[in-house]
Write a protein that holds these residues in place. Structure first.
Motif, PDB file in Angstrom:
ATOM      1  N   LEU A 159       6.466 -11.942   2.762  1.00  0.00           N
ATOM      2  CA  LEU A 159       5.066 -11.652   2.483  1.00  0.00           C
ATOM      3  C   LEU A 159       4.177 -12.284   3.546  1.00  0.00           C
ATOM      4  O   LEU A 159       4.515 -13.316   4.139  1.00  0.00           O
ATOM      5  CB  LEU A 159       4.693 -12.171   1.098  1.00  0.00           C
ATOM      6  CG  LEU A 159       3.385 -11.671   0.494  1.00  0.00           C
ATOM      7  CD1 LEU A 159       3.484 -10.190   0.170  1.00  0.00           C
ATOM      8  CD2 LEU A 159       3.058 -12.451  -0.763  1.00  0.00           C
ATOM      9  N   CYS A 204       9.372 -18.009  -5.812  1.00  0.00           N
ATOM     10  CA  CYS A 204       9.130 -17.384  -4.505  1.00  0.00           C
ATOM     11  C   CYS A 204       9.316 -18.325  -3.326  1.00  0.00           C
ATOM     12  O   CYS A 204       9.208 -17.874  -2.177  1.00  0.00           O
ATOM     13  CB  CYS A 204       7.709 -16.812  -4.456  1.00  0.00           C
ATOM     14  SG  CYS A 204       7.326 -15.659  -5.793  1.00  0.00           S
ATOM     15  N   ARG A 256       2.134  -5.323  -1.116  1.00  0.00           N
ATOM     16  CA  ARG A 256       2.457  -6.555  -1.846  1.00  0.00           C
ATOM     17  C   ARG A 256       1.447  -7.649  -1.544  1.00  0.00           C
ATOM     18  O   ARG A 256       1.066  -8.431  -2.428  1.00  0.00           O
ATOM     19  CB  ARG A 256       3.862  -7.011  -1.495  1.00  0.00           C
ATOM     20  CG  ARG A 256       4.967  -6.062  -1.953  1.00  0.00           C
ATOM     21  CD  ARG A 256       6.326  -6.636  -1.612  1.00  0.00           C
ATOM     22  NE  ARG A 256       6.405  -6.905  -0.187  1.00  0.00           N
ATOM     23  CZ  ARG A 256       7.008  -7.973   0.341  1.00  0.00           C
ATOM     24  NH1 ARG A 256       7.559  -8.867  -0.434  1.00  0.00           N
ATOM     25  NH2 ARG A 256       7.057  -8.133   1.649  1.00  0.00           N
ATOM     26  N   PRO A 310       2.748 -12.590  -8.421  1.00  0.00           N
ATOM     27  CA  PRO A 310       3.614 -12.740  -7.239  1.00  0.00           C
ATOM     28  C   PRO A 310       5.060 -13.056  -7.573  1.00  0.00           C
ATOM     29  O   PRO A 310       5.961 -12.724  -6.791  1.00  0.00           O
ATOM     30  CB  PRO A 310       2.955 -13.890  -6.465  1.00  0.00           C
ATOM     31  CG  PRO A 310       1.543 -13.873  -6.891  1.00  0.00           C
ATOM     32  CD  PRO A 310       1.550 -13.440  -8.321  1.00  0.00           C
ATOM     33  N   ILE A 326       6.701  -9.538  -7.922  1.00  0.00           N
ATOM     34  CA  ILE A 326       6.677  -8.563  -6.831  1.00  0.00           C
ATOM     35  C   ILE A 326       7.179  -9.136  -5.518  1.00  0.00           C
ATOM     36  O   ILE A 326       7.476  -8.369  -4.602  1.00  0.00           O
ATOM     37  CB  ILE A 326       5.253  -8.000  -6.643  1.00  0.00           C
ATOM     38  CG1 ILE A 326       4.304  -9.099  -6.179  1.00  0.00           C
ATOM     39  CG2 ILE A 326       4.760  -7.350  -7.899  1.00  0.00           C
ATOM     40  CD1 ILE A 326       2.916  -8.592  -5.855  1.00  0.00           C
ATOM     41  N   SER A 327       7.279 -10.445  -5.389  1.00  0.00           N
ATOM     42  CA  SER A 327       7.757 -11.028  -4.136  1.00  0.00           C
ATOM     43  C   SER A 327       8.611 -12.261  -4.402  1.00  0.00           C
ATOM     44  O   SER A 327       8.300 -13.362  -3.943  1.00  0.00           O
ATOM     45  CB  SER A 327       6.570 -11.406  -3.237  1.00  0.00           C
ATOM     46  OG  SER A 327       7.025 -11.896  -1.993  1.00  0.00           O
TER      47      SER A 327
END
Length: 392
Positions: free
Chosen positions: A36, A75, A323, A375, A378-379
């Motif tokens: 990201l 993450c 994203r 987040p 999605i990441s």
């Protein structure tokens, strides 16, 4: 013989050794999504910190801390600079403790009725009115200090989350050319704490393996000197690398462009300051937003023109994809909704102390804070197991 698996899987069979699979391009190996954009992580974390400044409710602040901790745990990449979250968490606890100690020993006298303890009080002269040394310590005084300290601690934890999630080198690469020199100083300052923590952990582990003490004053001294020496060596190596890559060199641009760049940048920054002041005051609500938007546009135009003096090439530039928009937007949504809730529900977001009121968890502001968990879904970080070595 290397065999292909069935077409429905599209990968290499498990009989192939890991060192051979690593030689093939990433699309053939089912590569994960690109990392990201680091600016999205900083916008997300700063938005959570902005939301923390809008409330003193300990339940909402604890929910913000839990949100940032879950996203970091999900993450965070496996890198040395990504291990600083726990240190920021300890720093936040130290700040909260210091705030409570100062409130107990040096706090202002408040009209509280729930006395916890009475300390010996030292009389002060008339010019020190409003400050006390000792005296009665009430529940109201401690709670006010706890709410303020917890808000500051939450802000520090959000900054620690940004340090743990955003790669500082990639963040520097994403800056425009006009801010590159300032960005280098900022990035070096941001990476100092993670590198220092990594060096201390490495040296303490080495001393434990050698059977030497790594705690106490003596252990601290014997660890501090190699850490400082390593920091000096990294600084010299960084300066040599920057000089070899032509850092700081500029190209000649017409004087008209330089004057236009300066006027746009300074005018834009003044517009941003005036617009922000207008939004924060009651009388400037009509002109605050237009002046702020005009200042932002002028400053961006000035940065765009200023980038011509620092031409740089970027190898594999980071893309601001969907994203990144979702991550930054989730943080902005939390900040906007908490700001709206502070205006609509001031009693819930800032619980009273005099008279003493127990804090409650407002439902829709709590649901707004949970938007910051986006987040993590999605990441998430890629968890790849370590490849086993093939016997030779």
């Amino acid at each position: 013989m290397l065999e292909r698996t069935a077409p429905r899987t599209g990968g290499w069979s498990s009989a192939a050794p890991s060192w051979l699979i690593a030689q093939f391009p990433a699309p053939l190996r089912g590569a994960a999504a690109p990392p990201l954009h680091p600016g999205a992580w900083w916008l997300w974390a700063l938005a959570l910190g902005t939301a923390a400044t809008r409330t003193t409710n300990p339940l909402l602040l604890a929910l913000l801390i839990a949100t940032s901790a879950y996203v970091v745990a999900t993450c965070r990449p496996n890198a040395p600079w990504a291990r600083s979250y726990s240190v920021f968490f300890k720093l936040a606890l130290a700040v909260l403790l210091i705030r409570l100690v100062f409130a107990v020993l040096l706090g202002s006298p408040l009209p509280g009725t729930h006395v916890i303890v009475t300390l010996p009080e030292i009389p002060l002269p008339d010019w020190a009115q409003g400050i006390r040394l000792g005296g009665k310590v009430t529940v109201e005084t401690v709670l006010i200090a706890f709410y303020d300290g917890l808000r500051l601690a939450t802000l520090l934890i959000c900054v620690g989350a940004a340090n743990s999630l955003a790669n500082p080198t990639r963040l520097l690469k994403s800056l425009p050319g006009a801010l590159y020199e300032i960005g280098v100083a900022v990035v070096v300052a941001l990476t100092y704490a993670p590198n220092l923590i990594a060096d201390v952990q490495r040296l303490r582990a080495a001393r434990r393996l050698r059977g030497r003490p790594d705690t106490g004053f003596r252990g601290l001294l014997q660890v501090a000197l190699p850490v400082l020496e390593g920091a000096l060596e990294r600084s010299v190596a960084l300066a040599a690398a920057m000089d070899a890559r032509g850092y700081g060199r500029t190209v000649d641009v017409p004087s008209r462009v330089r004057r236009t760049t300066t006027a746009l940048t300074l005018g834009g920054l003044l517009g941003v300051c005036a617009g922000t002041y207008g939004l924060l005051t009651a009388d400037g609500g009509t002109y605050g937003l237009p002046v702020l938007l005009a200042g932002v546009v002028a400053a961006l135009a000035g940065l765009r023109l200023g980038s011509r003096r620092s031409p740089r090439t970027r190898y594999r530039p980071d893309r601001w994809d969907a994203r990144a928009w979702l991550v930054a937007g989730s943080g902005a949504a939390v900040a906007a909704l908490l700001t709206l809730a502070a205006d609509r529900m001031p009693e819930a977001l800032n619980p009273g102390v005099i008279p003493l009121v127990a804090p409650t968890l407002p439902l829709w502001p709590a649901a707004a804070v949970l938007l910051g968990l986006l987040p993590a879904f999605i990441s998430p970080a890629t968890r790849t197991p370590a490849a086993s070595e093939e016997p030779s």
